[in-house]
Design a protein around this motif. Structure first.
Motif, short mmCIF file in Angstrom:
data_model
loop_
_atom_site.label_atom_id
_atom_site.label_comp_id
_atom_site.label_asym_id
_atom_site.label_seq_id
_atom_site.Cartn_x
_atom_site.Cartn_y
_atom_site.Cartn_z
N THR A 26 0.82 -1.22 0.00
CA THR A 26 0.00 0.00 0.00
C THR A 26 0.85 1.26 0.00
O THR A 26 0.42 2.29 -0.52
N THR A 27 2.05 1.20 0.54
CA THR A 27 2.88 2.40 0.60
C THR A 27 3.50 2.76 -0.74
O THR A 27 4.19 3.78 -0.85
N ARG A 28 3.24 1.97 -1.77
CA ARG A 28 3.70 2.35 -3.11
C ARG A 28 2.85 3.47 -3.70
O ARG A 28 3.27 4.13 -4.65
N TRP A 29 1.67 3.70 -3.15
CA TRP A 29 0.79 4.75 -3.66
C TRP A 29 1.27 6.12 -3.19
O TRP A 29 1.90 6.25 -2.15
N PRO A 30 0.97 7.16 -3.98
CA PRO A 30 1.26 8.50 -3.49
C PRO A 30 0.39 8.81 -2.28
O PRO A 30 -0.71 8.27 -2.14
N GLY A 69 -1.48 16.24 -9.59
CA GLY A 69 -2.05 15.09 -10.26
C GLY A 69 -1.68 13.76 -9.62
O GLY A 69 -1.95 12.70 -10.19
N THR A 70 -1.10 13.79 -8.43
CA THR A 70 -0.80 12.53 -7.72
C THR A 70 -2.02 12.00 -6.98
O THR A 70 -2.00 10.85 -6.52
N MET A 112 -8.34 9.67 -2.14
CA MET A 112 -7.06 9.00 -2.40
C MET A 112 -5.99 9.38 -1.38
O MET A 112 -4.83 8.96 -1.54
N VAL A 113 -6.33 10.12 -0.36
CA VAL A 113 -5.40 10.33 0.75
C VAL A 113 -5.33 9.02 1.53
O VAL A 113 -6.25 8.68 2.27
N TYR A 114 -4.26 8.28 1.32
CA TYR A 114 -4.14 6.95 1.90
C TYR A 114 -3.19 6.91 3.10
O TYR A 114 -2.70 5.84 3.46
#
Length: 351
Positions: free
Chosen positions: A172-176, A201-202, A208-210
Motif C-alpha cells: 500500500t505504501t507504493r501509492w502517493p 495530479g498525484t 485518495m489520501v491513503y
C-alpha cells in the motif's frame, strides 16, 4: 472523558477452492442487500461497513453477524471468504471493478491498481470536526507502527513467504500520499498538502489520501487505516477499542501533539511490518529499541484511563494476552505455511 462512537470497515478476499482470487464480488454483494457491503477496487474483494457502535460488545456482535452472512453469500457463489490481507495463491494482477472511479485509478496507475487486492481494516472514531481530526492524527502517529505489528496478517503472498509479517503495508505504501502521515501544524497545513497533491495530479480526489490516519473525507470521524484485516473478529474489536482509547486520550490533551524524528518513525514502521509481534520494535518518542511486546504493553498503559472509562479493560486484556501468547494472523499463517497446512482453512470466515 468523552466516549466517542466507533465504526469499522473490513476488507476481505474472495478466492477459489485452490486459493486463487475469484472475481465474483458483484454477485456476492447482490446476495446480501440487507447488509452494508461495498465493492472494492478489484473484483476479488468485498468490504464490510459496520453500523456506528457505542460499545465493544455491540461491534463484536455486528461484525460476527456480517462476516457470517457474507461468508454464506460467498459460498452460494462458489467462493471462499478469507480474513487475510493478501492473496495466498494465484496471480498478482486482478480485474478492476467496473465503476468510473476505479476505471480512472486503473487508467492512471496501471499495474499498481490491478495488483491492489490487499485487505485492510479501517477504524472510524467520532470527533468534533476536521480540525480535531488533524490534531488527533498527530497524537496517534507514535502508535501507528505498534497497531500495525499487532494486527499483521499478510506474510504469505502468491505461494511464498515474503519475509514480512505485513506484506500488505509494503504494497500500500507504493501509492502517493500513503503510509505514515506528516506532522500537521494545523488544519490549513493539512489542506495545503492535499491541495498540492491534487494540483500535481498525484491524487484524483481527497478519497485518495491513503495516509495511515486521516480525517475522513465523507464522515465526521478520524480514520485509522494502518492495519491488515485481522484474522478474527475478536482481534478487530481489540484494534478498534485500542484506537478509540487512543483517540480519547488525545482528546484529553490540549496540545497539537508530539513531533517525531521522521527516520525513527520510518524505522519503527519497517520493523513492525517485517517482524510483527515476534521481534524488536521502537519506542518512537525515545528512539529506544525494545521487544515489540514491550512496546505494545506501553501502548496498553498509555490508554489505561480511557479503557477504564469505557469499561473495556478486562475484555481487551483477555484478547491481548491471547494474541501475544498464541500469535496474530501473521504468526499463525507462517506456522501453517511452514507445516504445509491449508491456509484457506486457517483464514476462511465460516458462515
Amino acid at each position: 472523558m468523552k466516549r466517542p462512537s466507533i465504526g469499522v470497515e473490513e476488507e476481505l478476499l474472495l478466492v477459489s477452492a485452490t486459493g486463487e482470487p475469484l472475481p465474483r464480488s458483484k454477485a456476492v454483494v447482490a446476495d446480501v442487500q440487507d447488509l452494508d457491503i461495498a465493492l472494492e477496487l478489484t473484483r476479488a474483494m468485498v468490504e464490510i461497513n459496520s453500523p456506528v457502535c457505542d460499545t465493544a460488545g455491540e461491534l463484536r456482535g455486528c461484525l460476527t453477524e456480517m462476516r457470517g452472512k457474507l461468508a454464506q453469500a460467498a459460498a452460494e457463489e462458489g467462493a471462499h471468504l478469507l480474513a487475510i490481507a493478501v492473496p495466498p495463491h494465484g496471480k498478482a494482477a486482478q480485474p478492476i471493478t467496473n465503476k468510473p472511479r476505479y476505471r480512472e485509478l486503473a487508467n492512471q496507475w496501471g499495474l499498481l491498481a490491478r495488483e491492489q487486492s490487499v485487505c485492510g481494516c479501517h477504524v472510524h472514531v467520532d470527533v468534533h470536526d476536521k480540525e480535531t481530526a488533524v490534531r488527533v492524527s498527530n497524537h496517534l502517529r507514535p502508535w501507528l507502527p505498534t497497531l500495525l505489528a499487532l494486527t499483521a496478517n499478510s506474510p504469505i503472498y502468491l505461494d511464498q513467504d515474503t519475509g514480512f509479517s505485513s506484506w500488505r503495508w509494503l504494497m500500500t505504501t507504493r501509492w502517493p500520499c500513503a503510509g505514515p502521515p506528516p506532522y500537521f501544524e494545523s488544519l490549513e497545513h493539512y489542506d495545503a498538502l492535499v491541495a498540492a497533491h491534487l494540483a500535481a495530479g498525484t491524487l484524483i480526489d481527497e478519497q485518495m489520501v491513503y495516509w495511515d490516519i486521516r480525517p475522513s473525507s465523507h464522515l465526521p470521524t478520524v480514520e485509522v487505516r494502518v492495519s491488515d484485516i485481522p484474522l478474527t473478529v475478536d482481534e478487530t474489536v481489540l484494534l478498534a477499542t485500542l484506537v478509540r482509547a487512543l483517540v480519547m486520550t488525545a482528546l484529553e490533551d490540549g496540545s497539537q501533539g508530539p513531533t517525531l524524528e521522521p527516520e525513527v518513525l520510518r524505522a519503527a514502521y519497517w520493523l513492525a511490518a517485517r517482524d510483527g509481534i515476534t521481534g524488536n520494535g521502537l519506542d518512537v518518542r525515545s528512539a529506544e529499541p525494545m521487544p515489540m511486546i514491550d512496546v505494545i504493553k506501553r501502548l496498553r498503559e498509555h490508554v489505561e484511563p480511557a479503557l477504564q472509562e469505557l469499561g473495556d479493560s478486562d475484555v481487551i486484556d483477555d484478547t491481548l494476552q491471547r494474541v501475544l501468547a498464541t500469535g496474530n494472523g501473521a504468526v499463525r499463517q507462517r506456522k501453517a505455511f511452514r507445516e504445509g497446512a491449508n491456509l484457506i482453512a486457517l483464514t476462511e470466515v465460516k458462515p
